[in-house]
Design a protein around this motif. Structure first.
Motif, PDB file in Angstrom:
ATOM      1  N   GLY A   1      16.019   4.703   6.281  1.00 26.52           N
ATOM      2  CA  GLY A   1      15.522   4.314   7.608  1.00 26.52           C
ATOM      3  C   GLY A   1      15.589   2.824   7.877  1.00 26.52           C
ATOM      4  N   ARG A   2      16.075   2.053   6.882  1.00 25.30           N
ATOM      5  CA  ARG A   2      16.192   0.603   7.079  1.00 25.30           C
ATOM      6  C   ARG A   2      17.627   0.198   6.776  1.00 25.30           C
ATOM      7  NH1 ARG A   2      11.910   1.988   4.319  1.00 25.30           N
ATOM      8  NH2 ARG A   2       9.822   1.331   4.954  1.00 25.30           N
ATOM      9  N   GLY A   3      18.547   0.859   7.413  1.00 26.61           N
ATOM     10  CA  GLY A   3      19.944   0.452   7.292  1.00 26.61           C
ATOM     11  C   GLY A   3      20.792   1.351   6.415  1.00 26.61           C
TER      12      GLY A   3
ATOM     13  N   PHE B   1       3.486  -5.496  -5.508  1.00 26.44           N
ATOM     14  CA  PHE B   1       2.676  -4.886  -4.452  1.00 26.44           C
ATOM     15  C   PHE B   1       3.055  -5.431  -3.076  1.00 26.44           C
ATOM     16  CE2 PHE B   1       0.399  -4.543  -8.380  1.00 26.44           C
ATOM     17  CZ  PHE B   1      -0.033  -3.219  -8.358  1.00 26.44           C
ATOM     18  N   GLU B   2       3.170  -4.508  -2.127  1.00 29.48           N
ATOM     19  CA  GLU B   2       3.404  -4.886  -0.724  1.00 29.48           C
ATOM     20  C   GLU B   2       2.055  -4.971  -0.018  1.00 29.48           C
ATOM     21  OE1 GLU B   2       6.273  -2.449   1.357  1.00 29.48           O
ATOM     22  OE2 GLU B   2       5.390  -2.894   3.308  1.00 29.48           O
ATOM     23  N   LEU B   3       1.823  -6.071   0.685  1.00 25.36           N
ATOM     24  CA  LEU B   3       0.570  -6.237   1.432  1.00 25.36           C
ATOM     25  C   LEU B   3       0.892  -6.431   2.917  1.00 25.36           C
ATOM     26  CD1 LEU B   3      -1.492  -8.732  -0.796  1.00 25.36           C
ATOM     27  CD2 LEU B   3      -1.064  -6.317  -1.151  1.00 25.36           C
TER      28      LEU B   3
ATOM     29  N   LYS C   1       6.786   3.424  -1.061  1.00 27.21           N
ATOM     30  CA  LYS C   1       7.047   3.351   0.394  1.00 27.21           C
ATOM     31  C   LYS C   1       6.521   2.035   0.977  1.00 27.21           C
ATOM     32  CE  LYS C   1       7.017   8.301   0.802  1.00 27.21           C
ATOM     33  NZ  LYS C   1       6.476   9.465   1.458  1.00 27.21           N
ATOM     34  N   SER C   2       5.737   2.128   2.085  1.00 29.61           N
ATOM     35  CA  SER C   2       5.110   0.920   2.656  1.00 29.61           C
ATOM     36  C   SER C   2       3.610   1.000   2.445  1.00 29.61           C
ATOM     37  CB  SER C   2       5.409   0.824   4.159  1.00 29.61           C
ATOM     38  OG  SER C   2       6.580   0.114   4.390  1.00 29.61           O
ATOM     39  N   PHE C   3       3.196   1.393   1.244  1.00 30.33           N
ATOM     40  CA  PHE C   3       1.758   1.562   0.980  1.00 30.33           C
ATOM     41  C   PHE C   3       1.108   0.191   0.890  1.00 30.33           C
ATOM     42  CE2 PHE C   3       1.886   6.010  -1.228  1.00 30.33           C
ATOM     43  CZ  PHE C   3       2.325   6.560  -0.033  1.00 30.33           C
ATOM     44  N   ASN C   4       0.869  -0.407   2.068  1.00 27.61           N
ATOM     45  CA  ASN C   4       0.465  -1.816   2.078  1.00 27.61           C
ATOM     46  C   ASN C   4      -0.878  -2.069   2.749  1.00 27.61           C
ATOM     47  OD1 ASN C   4       0.843  -1.758   4.870  1.00 27.61           O
ATOM     48  ND2 ASN C   4       2.882  -2.666   4.780  1.00 27.61           N
ATOM     49  N   ASN C   5      -1.653  -1.010   3.048  1.00 27.70           N
ATOM     50  CA  ASN C   5      -2.881  -1.233   3.831  1.00 27.70           C
ATOM     51  C   ASN C   5      -4.150  -0.919   3.028  1.00 27.70           C
ATOM     52  OD1 ASN C   5      -2.782   1.485   3.647  1.00 27.70           O
ATOM     53  ND2 ASN C   5      -2.658   1.891   5.838  1.00 27.70           N
TER      54      ASN C   5
ATOM     55  N   SER D   1      15.872   3.736  11.749  1.00 28.91           N
ATOM     56  CA  SER D   1      14.842   4.385  12.567  1.00 28.91           C
ATOM     57  C   SER D   1      13.426   4.119  12.089  1.00 28.91           C
ATOM     58  CB  SER D   1      15.083   5.894  12.578  1.00 28.91           C
ATOM     59  OG  SER D   1      15.025   6.400  11.255  1.00 28.91           O
ATOM     60  N   TYR D   2      13.293   3.502  10.913  1.00 30.95           N
ATOM     61  CA  TYR D   2      11.950   3.346  10.353  1.00 30.95           C
ATOM     62  C   TYR D   2      11.131   2.274  11.081  1.00 30.95           C
ATOM     63  CZ  TYR D   2       8.100   2.144   7.414  1.00 30.95           C
ATOM     64  OH  TYR D   2       6.830   1.879   6.984  1.00 30.95           O
ATOM     65  N   ASN D   3      11.808   1.264  11.589  1.00 25.77           N
ATOM     66  CA  ASN D   3      11.056   0.083  11.977  1.00 25.77           C
ATOM     67  C   ASN D   3      11.852  -0.781  12.953  1.00 25.77           C
ATOM     68  OD1 ASN D   3       9.666  -2.358  11.948  1.00 25.77           O
ATOM     69  ND2 ASN D   3       9.032  -2.082   9.824  1.00 25.77           N
TER      70      ASN D   3
ATOM     71  N   GLY E   1      10.610  -7.247   6.329  1.00 20.84           N
ATOM     72  CA  GLY E   1      11.292  -7.287   5.038  1.00 20.84           C
ATOM     73  C   GLY E   1      10.385  -7.122   3.833  1.00 20.84           C
ATOM     74  N   LYS E   2       9.136  -6.703   4.045  1.00 22.43           N
ATOM     75  CA  LYS E   2       8.236  -6.542   2.887  1.00 22.43           C
ATOM     76  C   LYS E   2       8.735  -5.422   1.969  1.00 22.43           C
ATOM     77  CE  LYS E   2       4.627  -5.848   5.594  1.00 22.43           C
ATOM     78  NZ  LYS E   2       5.162  -6.232   6.898  1.00 22.43           N
ATOM     79  N   THR E   3       8.999  -4.253   2.552  1.00 21.65           N
ATOM     80  CA  THR E   3       9.407  -3.121   1.712  1.00 21.65           C
ATOM     81  C   THR E   3      10.757  -3.391   1.050  1.00 21.65           C
ATOM     82  OG1 THR E   3       8.175  -1.583   3.083  1.00 21.65           O
ATOM     83  CG2 THR E   3       9.879  -0.633   1.700  1.00 21.65           C
ATOM     84  N   GLY E   4      11.695  -3.933   1.822  1.00 18.23           N
ATOM     85  CA  GLY E   4      13.018  -4.236   1.258  1.00 18.23           C
ATOM     86  C   GLY E   4      12.887  -5.212   0.091  1.00 18.23           C
TER      87      GLY E   4
HETATM   88 MG   LIG Z   1       6.896  -1.935   4.685  1.00 14.74          MG
END
Ligand SMILES: [Mg+2]
Ligand SMILES: Nc1ncnc2c1ncn2[C@@H]1O[C@H](COP(=O)(O)OP(=O)(O)OP(=O)(O)O)[C@@H](O)[C@H]1O
Length: 474
Positions: free
Chosen positions: A316-318, A157-159, A133-137, A338-340, A110-113
């Motif tokens: 991709g998340r519902g 920010f998503e981590l 997007k999920s730019f978390n790395n 389909s994303y995750n 649920g980080k991106t959501g």
């Molecule tokens: Mg994410």
């Protein structure tokens, strides 16, 4: 609007520019680079970004950050010792010059959501910058920081992480004022010895947050552990959200519908009601964490609640796709997950699936791909989905991958639609049985590539319309 000048980049990275320029953004990918952005040539395991510098200039790059000795006549360059270090330094400079209130989100799912919801609720209060997007790395976080506008009032920010130690490094770059942990679940468990170790790794987000605010999932079995870690890290405020009476922000009522959720909640003592255009109780709980962050930041809750009307599922998340495969017949509906996938997200998706009623004659068909990074528990965690899947009123299961076979074998024969080695091999089995009115839940880890199935189901409509010469998009 200029984001970085050549001299600011020289100062931040210690590099040397070949000529003057200014950039409106920072990109590391020539396929998505926008005209006027600066391109950073990173070297990955398989590809070297330096091979794409010409493509970047063709796409309109304002300049390129490259390693010493690399030359190009196509545009301005900034020479640095190491391009990855340059990205980190640019991110650090973006953070250092910002006066924004910084909110970071981590958790097993649920980080991106939640990040998207934070972007909406803070967007109602002032200029908000959020990770894409999920730019978390290790590259996504500095890239998101480097792209933060100078005048942003809020930064979201998503981590993410799948190893201990990763999050402390990222949080030291982001330096959040407020941190949300969405939930602790058996996700990315391959590199951890137990769930407590995962909780501790998520709690690394507090490393750089002395005096800040933590927002934690009260109902989670690891809440007390997270809270203790936050206290030890010297956080000033520790807030909680959940369903339990004792949670500080509490879900009072949650009317679940197939494509939306009506929420009544108490956010740190203030009662609010709102509708989310995203189904699922887990999503409602994520929204509580976002609104708690608004209140913790001193924002106006009403404006943020009003803005939640704009919420919608992330691709991709519902997100739902309706496809007419036979004119005059009900469409088939795809719930695109389909994303995750991970065990918790699977159960959450089954709840929404169960609420989605197929049109007359249609069936509920689950199409599932392997949940990855589960280590030795993988087969068991797949097999354990059998009962919840049947409870979700599923008519048929199609699945692919070696782990999903463990689930397939658990199901009574009448429920077994088909199993294939991978998603591409699964496609013909599915398109063969798809009928008007069916509801398809397509879900798997990104590595299981279930998007092939989503695309194939959508192509059924395209094939029909093309055959008839009908140009209407469905
Ligand atoms: Mg994410
Ligand atoms: N609180 C939650 N508990 C369980 N599942 C959730 C929760 N919130 C979202 N999900 C589900 O988890 C899946 C992934 O959602 P999302 O992409 O937001 O997660 P993420 O943490 O960003 O994932 P990633 O690690 O890939 O970046 C979706 O299927 C979503 O519905």
């Amino acid at each position: 609007m200029t984001l970085w000048t050549a001299s600011e980049i020289e100062q931040a990275t210690g590099g040397k520019a070949t000529t003057d320029f200014s950039a409106i953004g920072v990109s590391i990918d020539t396929r998505t680079l926008k005209k006027g952005e600066i391109y950073i040539a990173l070297k990955g395991d398989a590809l070297d970004g330096h091979d794409y510098v010409e493509a970047a200039f063709k796409a309109g790059a304002a300049a390129a950050i490259v390693k010493e000795g690399f030359e190009s006549a196509s545009g301005p360059l900034v020479h640095v010792d190491d391009t990855m270090t340059a990205l980190e330094k640019l991110g650090a400079a973006g953070r250092a010059r910002s006066k924004a209130k910084i909110i970071a989100v981590t958790g097993s799912a649920g980080k991106t959501g939640t990040k998207e919801m934070l972007s909406i609720v803070f967007g109602a209060l002032g200029k908000t910058h959020a990770s894409k997007k999920s730019f978390n790395n290790h590259w996504g976080v500095p890239l998101s920081l480097a792209n933060m506008p100078k005048d942003a009032a809020y930064g979201v920010f998503e981590l993410g992480m799948n190893h201990a130690g990763e999050l402390s490094n990222l949080t030291c770059q982001v330096k959040p004022h407020i941190a949300i942990i969405t939930t602790i679940e058996p996700v990315h468990i391959e590199f951890f010895k137990n769930m407590e170790a995962i909780a501790d790794a998520k709690a690394e987000i507090f490393t750089s947050m002395k005096g800040g605010t933590a927002i934690l999932p009260f109902d989670n079995p690891h809440f007390a552990r997270l809270k203790a870690r936050a206290e030890k890290s010297g956080l000033q405020k520790i807030l909680s959200f959940g369903e339990d009476e004792a949670a500080q922000s509490r879900l009072i009522d949650c009317a679940l519908h197939a494509d939306s959720t009506k929420v009544t909640a108490d956010i740190l003592g203030e009662r609010v009601k709102y509708k989310l255009n995203i189904p699922g109780k887990h999503i409602a709980l994520n929204s509580l964490s976002a609104l708690t962050a608004v209140k913790a930041a001193g924002g106006n809750l009403n404006a943020s609640v009003e803005a939640l009307k704009k919420s919608e599922p992330v691709e991709g998340r519902g997100n739902r796709i309706s496809v007419t495969i036979t004119e005059g017949q009900p469409p088939l509906v795809i719930i695109n997950e389909s994303y995750n996938a991970n065990p918790a997200a699977m159960l959450a998706a089954f709840d929404v699936f169960a609420m989605t009623t197929p049109a007359s004659g249609g069936r509920r068909i689950a199409v599932l791909g392997d949940m990855l990074e589960l280590g030795k528990d993988g087969p068991r965690l797949h097999a354990e989905l059998a009962n919840p899947l049947l409870k979700a009123k599923t008519d048929l299961l199609f699945c692919c991958g070696p782990l999903m076979d463990a689930l397939y074998q658990q199901l009574p024969p009448d429920w077994r639609g088909g199993h294939a080695k991978d998603s591409q091999m699964l496609v013909p089995l599915i398109t063969d049985v798809a009928k008007p009115g069916d509801v398809f839940l397509v879900k798997g880890s990104a590595g299981s590539k279930m998007s092939y199935v989503v695309q194939a189901l959508q192509d059924m409509a395209a094939a029909q319309t093309n055959a008839k010469g009908n140009q209407h998009a469905v």
